[in-house]
Write an enzyme that holds these catalytic residues in place. Structure first.
Site, short mmCIF file in Angstrom:
data_model
loop_
_atom_site.label_atom_id
_atom_site.label_comp_id
_atom_site.label_asym_id
_atom_site.label_seq_id
_atom_site.Cartn_x
_atom_site.Cartn_y
_atom_site.Cartn_z
N SER A 164 27.94 85.12 33.36
CA SER A 164 28.77 84.96 34.55
C SER A 164 27.85 84.80 35.75
O SER A 164 26.63 84.88 35.63
CB SER A 164 29.66 86.18 34.73
N LYS A 165 28.48 84.64 36.91
CA LYS A 165 27.72 84.45 38.14
C LYS A 165 26.72 85.58 38.38
O LYS A 165 25.67 85.39 38.96
CB LYS A 165 28.68 84.40 39.33
N ARG A 166 27.12 86.74 37.91
CA ARG A 166 26.28 87.92 38.05
C ARG A 166 24.86 87.68 37.51
O ARG A 166 23.90 88.29 37.95
CB ARG A 166 26.96 89.03 37.24
#
Ligand code: GLU
Length: 473
Positions: free
Chosen positions: A242-244
């Site tokens: 994910s963007k994380r």
């Protein structure tokens, strides 16, 4: 039969690495088999689809070089066609109008869950039967596909092997909503049929849709394509990517200084292998790729490996290829290459040490731009009064050069050393700092050759002025 594959993103966000890998596998399969590749934009979810996302997806595909033979097709432009098939299924009694209101179906679902049974649409439920019986011509309705009640749906997934599901597990899917819009699972089938898709390569999040879609193919009398569901990509920490985890949009990899070839090589290996080979040219990917060798387990993203591949391609690609992508970063840093050496020559010289094009662009800077300050540590160490004599003599020799070649500049340094009885470092290091402004660079003679005579002269003079000022303090 001619192979035809497709990539069918929903334009609700940018092209992320998971989508890019699916697109790559689908594209490679088409190329490997001499088939065709279609780009289809699945924009039926009007609320979540945006033009910005469409542009971002197309930009990402183009940057990666995943060209398409047909498309982009847009589902929103095909509503008439979907409705035509819905009407045909209605006429053939393979679909039916359902008047049961949503509130009623929600209630029934809750009761099913409370009773511990799987929540599903049940056409035989007495209240659903009653709702349909009470409906008038003006009552709102949706259209449901009459899913077979008996038997099983079986398909041989090219990645995951045989998958079998009983029809009793599948309820009658809505194919046209009350507002008249066709639903996703239906549009996909009609598109893949109309577009002649022979292999559907997509993410495993669609695996539950496949049996439902197969039943629709059969109902409309279409040949069922083969399916290949790719597994998920996880971050370095094992959680779904994910963007994380940093860069997940393909274009962000461009911004961070990756070459498309490095990302493609990285993505192809993320779930596919050919022995223990790590480096694949595009031609090798195309000739060696097979869906059967794609792993069904999830793959973990590893940024270090991507960096390693990027360095490999910066070092070994044709400099003209690197230059094409480096230009974007040079522009971003405001480095104009008009009055300086050919970019390809600079890449050959400094590329070796760089992991990203951002680093490379920074290493190009002194070839094109003059600077007013020297790197503090390097200047402190090497631009000292003791270096003055060496720089002065080198300056005289540099000015005297008629032929500005690496060999002659090598001789300038060697002669300066021998005439002053100094070691290489005592001449080379001050010269390096003078000419590049920094303490590290490739071989000084090669650097000077590219920086050019006029710039080298003025930079040595600038270094001498710096030393003089230091002496005066
Ligand atoms: N539009 C779907 C998605 O973006 C893909 C559907 C398919 O490939 O069949 O997830």
């Amino acid at each position: 039969m001619n192979v035809k594959t497709r990539f069918a993103p929903s334009p609700t966000g940018f092209l992320h690495v998971g989508g890019a890998r699916t697109a790559l596998y689908s594209w490679l399969y088409a190329k490997h088999t001499g088939g065709e590749f279609v780009l289809r934009i699945e924009d039926t979810d009007i609320e979540r689809s945006t033009q910005e996302a469409i542009d971002a997806i197309i930009e990402g595909m183009q940057w990666l070089g995943l060209d398409w033979d047909e498309g982009p097709y847009y589902q929103t432009k095909r509503f008439d066609r979907y409705n035509e098939v819905v009407d045909q299924l209605l006429a053939e009694n393979k679909a039916y109008k359902c008047y049961a209101p949503k509130e009623l179906l929600d209630e029934i679902r809750e009761e099913q869950m409370a009773a511990g049974t799987k929540p599903r649409y049940d056409a035989k439920h007495p209240r659903v039967v009653a709702a349909n019986a009470e409906a008038t011509d003006s009552s709102p309705f949706c259209i449901r596909f009459r899913n077979p009640k008996e038997g099983t749906v079986v398909f041989d997934d090219k990645i995951r092997g045989r998958i079998e599901i009983a029809n009793s597990e599948l309820d009658d899917l809505i194919i046209r909503r009350t507002d008249g819009s066709p639903t996703y699972n239906f549009c996909v089938v009609i598109d893949d049929w109309d577009m002649g898709i022979t292999q559907v390569v997509r993410g495993e999040d669609h695996i539950n849709n496949t049996p439902r879609q197969i039943n629709i193919y059969k109902a409309i009398g279409a040949a069922v394509p083969e399916f290949a569901h790719c597994s998920m990509i996880l971050g370095d920490d094992g959680a779904k990517l994910s963007k994380r985890h940093g860069a997940v949009s393909v274009m962000q990899y461009r911004d961070e200084g990756y070459l498309p070839q490095a990302l493609l090589n990285y993505l192809v290996r993320l779930g596919w292998s050919h022995g223990d080979q790590e480096i694949f040219s595009l031609e090798e990917m195309i000739s060696l790729f097979s869906l059967e060798s794609v792993s069904k387990s999830a793959s973990a993203f590893n940024t270090d490996k991507l960096l390693w591949l990027n360095n490999h391609y910066i070092k070994t690609s044709e400099p003209e290829y690197v230059a094409k992508y480096l230009q974007w970063h040079l522009d971003a840093k405001g480095i104009s290459t008009e009055n300086g050496p050919a970019i390809a020559d600079v890449i050959v010289l400094v590329g070796e040490r760089c992991n990203t094009l951002i680093e490379l662009a920074e290493q190009c800077r002194y070839f094109y731009q003059d600077f007013e300050e020297f790197e503090a540590g390097a200047a402190k160490k090497h631009l000292r009064p003791v270096a003055k004599e060496a720089l002065e003599l080198a300056l005289v020799k540099v000015k005297a050069q008629d032929a500005w070649t690496v060999e002659n500049l090598h001789a300038v340094i060697a002669d300066t050393c021998s005439e002053l009885d100094l070691g290489m470092g005592k001449v080379g290091m001050p010269l390096r700092v003078a000419v590049t402004g920094q303490g590290q660079s490739p071989s000084v003679d090669a650097v000077m050759a590219l920086v050019g005579q006029a710039r080298v002269v003025s930079r040595i003079e600038q270094a001498l002025a710096f030393i003089a000022q230091r002496e005066a303090q």
